[in-house]
Design a protein around this motif. Structure first.
Motif, PDB file in Angstrom:
ATOM      1  N   UNK A  41      17.495  -6.697  58.047  1.00 44.65           N
ATOM      2  CA  UNK A  41      18.059  -7.708  58.935  1.00 44.65           C
ATOM      3  C   UNK A  41      17.416  -7.580  60.309  1.00 44.65           C
ATOM      4  N   UNK A  42      16.989  -8.704  60.856  1.00 41.36           N
ATOM      5  CA  UNK A  42      16.521  -8.776  62.242  1.00 41.36           C
ATOM      6  C   UNK A  42      17.479  -9.710  62.963  1.00 41.36           C
ATOM      7  N   UNK A  43      18.126  -9.191  64.002  1.00 43.67           N
ATOM      8  CA  UNK A  43      19.147  -9.958  64.701  1.00 43.67           C
ATOM      9  C   UNK A  43      19.241  -9.431  66.119  1.00 43.67           C
ATOM     10  N   UNK A  44      19.145 -10.318  67.102  1.00 39.05           N
ATOM     11  CA  UNK A  44      19.116  -9.876  68.489  1.00 39.05           C
ATOM     12  C   UNK A  44      20.316 -10.315  69.316  1.00 39.05           C
ATOM     13  N   UNK A  50      26.392  -3.176  69.386  1.00 37.72           N
ATOM     14  CA  UNK A  50      27.257  -2.018  69.093  1.00 37.72           C
ATOM     15  C   UNK A  50      27.438  -1.722  67.602  1.00 37.72           C
ATOM     16  N   UNK A  51      27.105  -2.681  66.748  1.00 43.61           N
ATOM     17  CA  UNK A  51      27.329  -2.527  65.307  1.00 43.61           C
ATOM     18  C   UNK A  51      26.070  -2.161  64.527  1.00 43.61           C
ATOM     19  N   UNK A  52      24.927  -2.140  65.183  1.00 45.75           N
ATOM     20  CA  UNK A  52      23.660  -1.911  64.476  1.00 45.75           C
ATOM     21  C   UNK A  52      23.660  -0.643  63.646  1.00 45.75           C
ATOM     22  N   UNK A  77      30.363  -4.437  53.814  1.00 46.34           N
ATOM     23  CA  UNK A  77      31.141  -3.248  54.147  1.00 46.34           C
ATOM     24  C   UNK A  77      31.428  -3.279  55.645  1.00 46.34           C
ATOM     25  N   UNK A  78      32.699  -3.241  55.996  1.00 51.19           N
ATOM     26  CA  UNK A  78      33.111  -3.229  57.403  1.00 51.19           C
ATOM     27  C   UNK A  78      34.010  -2.020  57.627  1.00 51.19           C
ATOM     28  N   UNK A 168      15.210  -4.880  64.407  1.00 51.22           N
ATOM     29  CA  UNK A 168      14.831  -5.006  62.996  1.00 51.22           C
ATOM     30  C   UNK A 168      15.371  -3.785  62.249  1.00 51.22           C
ATOM     31  N   UNK A 169      16.291  -4.021  61.329  1.00 49.34           N
ATOM     32  CA  UNK A 169      17.002  -2.935  60.653  1.00 49.34           C
ATOM     33  C   UNK A 169      16.779  -2.961  59.148  1.00 49.34           C
ATOM     34  N   UNK A 170      16.772  -1.781  58.549  1.00 51.64           N
ATOM     35  CA  UNK A 170      16.793  -1.642  57.085  1.00 51.64           C
ATOM     36  C   UNK A 170      17.942  -0.685  56.773  1.00 51.64           C
ATOM     37  N   UNK A 171      19.146  -1.234  56.634  1.00 50.21           N
ATOM     38  CA  UNK A 171      20.349  -0.411  56.492  1.00 50.21           C
ATOM     39  C   UNK A 171      20.454   0.286  55.137  1.00 50.21           C
ATOM     40  N   UNK A 172      21.202   1.387  55.111  1.00 46.85           N
ATOM     41  CA  UNK A 172      21.440   2.069  53.838  1.00 46.85           C
ATOM     42  C   UNK A 172      22.419   1.271  52.969  1.00 46.85           C
ATOM     43  N   UNK A 173      22.454   1.553  51.665  1.00 51.72           N
ATOM     44  CA  UNK A 173      23.395   0.847  50.780  1.00 51.72           C
ATOM     45  C   UNK A 173      24.849   1.155  51.152  1.00 51.72           C
ATOM     46  N   UNK A 174      25.702   0.195  50.923  1.00 52.34           N
ATOM     47  CA  UNK A 174      27.139   0.391  51.114  1.00 52.34           C
ATOM     48  C   UNK A 174      27.705   1.054  49.868  1.00 52.34           C
TER      49      UNK A 174
END
Length: 184
Positions: A41-44, A50-52, A77-78, A168-174
């Motif tokens: 996800x790329x989001x600016x 604060x949630x990145x 996942x929240x 630009x993020x590559x988050x881990x699996x939930x």
């Protein structure tokens, strides 16, 4: 009637503003349907900063409707647990481009499938104008992991759209989202 005219004007403005983004050539919604993991996800948005570090890979299922539109059922996942959302994507006159009404922002948003090979990855851009221009670029995979070359392509595309490396993020699996009992 006024709401319909405003929605149409917003869609036209969003399409003109993002005319440089072209959808996947010969996009095939039937092949695109099925399970996808949002692995990048790329989001600016300043409100997202604060949630990145808390972001986890989401899971979604695209279902094609008889009229050519599509539904996206998404599990995120929240901190409050696994949340499910259903988005109704309306086809446009261009294959690979959709619009949907965001109840959160009370406006129509534009979704474009920029690139996909249907079996491994999809690069999708979401655009809206809301007090300023916001764009999201997402990388989806048919599994929790995609090839490094695909991640590099995603990063290069996001950078070309003006995103900083930090956004630009590559988050881990939930974990457990969706819950195993859901069958997804």
């Amino acid at each position: 009637m006024r709401i319909t005219v405003v929605a149409v004007v917003m869609v036209v403005c969003a399409t003109v503003a993002h005319a440089d983004v072209k959808p996947q050539r010969d996009f095939n919604l039937q092949r695109f349907a099925g399970k996808w993991y949002r692995v990048g996800l790329a989001y600016d948005s300043p409100k997202f900063v604060p949630y990145r570090d808390k972001l986890k890979a989401s899971v979604g299922i695209i279902t094609v409707l008889p009229n050519g539109n599509a539904n996206l059922t998404m599990w995120d996942a929240t901190p409050a647990g696994c949340r499910i959302k259903v988005y109704q994507y309306e086809k446009t006159n261009v294959a690979g481009q959709f619009t949907y009404f965001s109840t959160r922002h009370n406006m129509v948003k534009d979704i474009t499938v920029v690139s996909t090979n249907y079996t491994d990855y999809a690069l999708v851009i979401k655009h809206k104008v809301f007090h300023r221009e916001y764009t999201q670029v997402a990388l989806y995979g048919r599994s929790h992991t995609v090839r490094n070359s695909v991640i590099q392509r995603f990063r290069a595309f996001a950078l070309s759209k003006g995103f900083s490396s930090d956004s630009i993020l590559t988050p881990p699996p939930a974990e457990n989202c969706p819950p195993p009992a859901s069958g997804h």
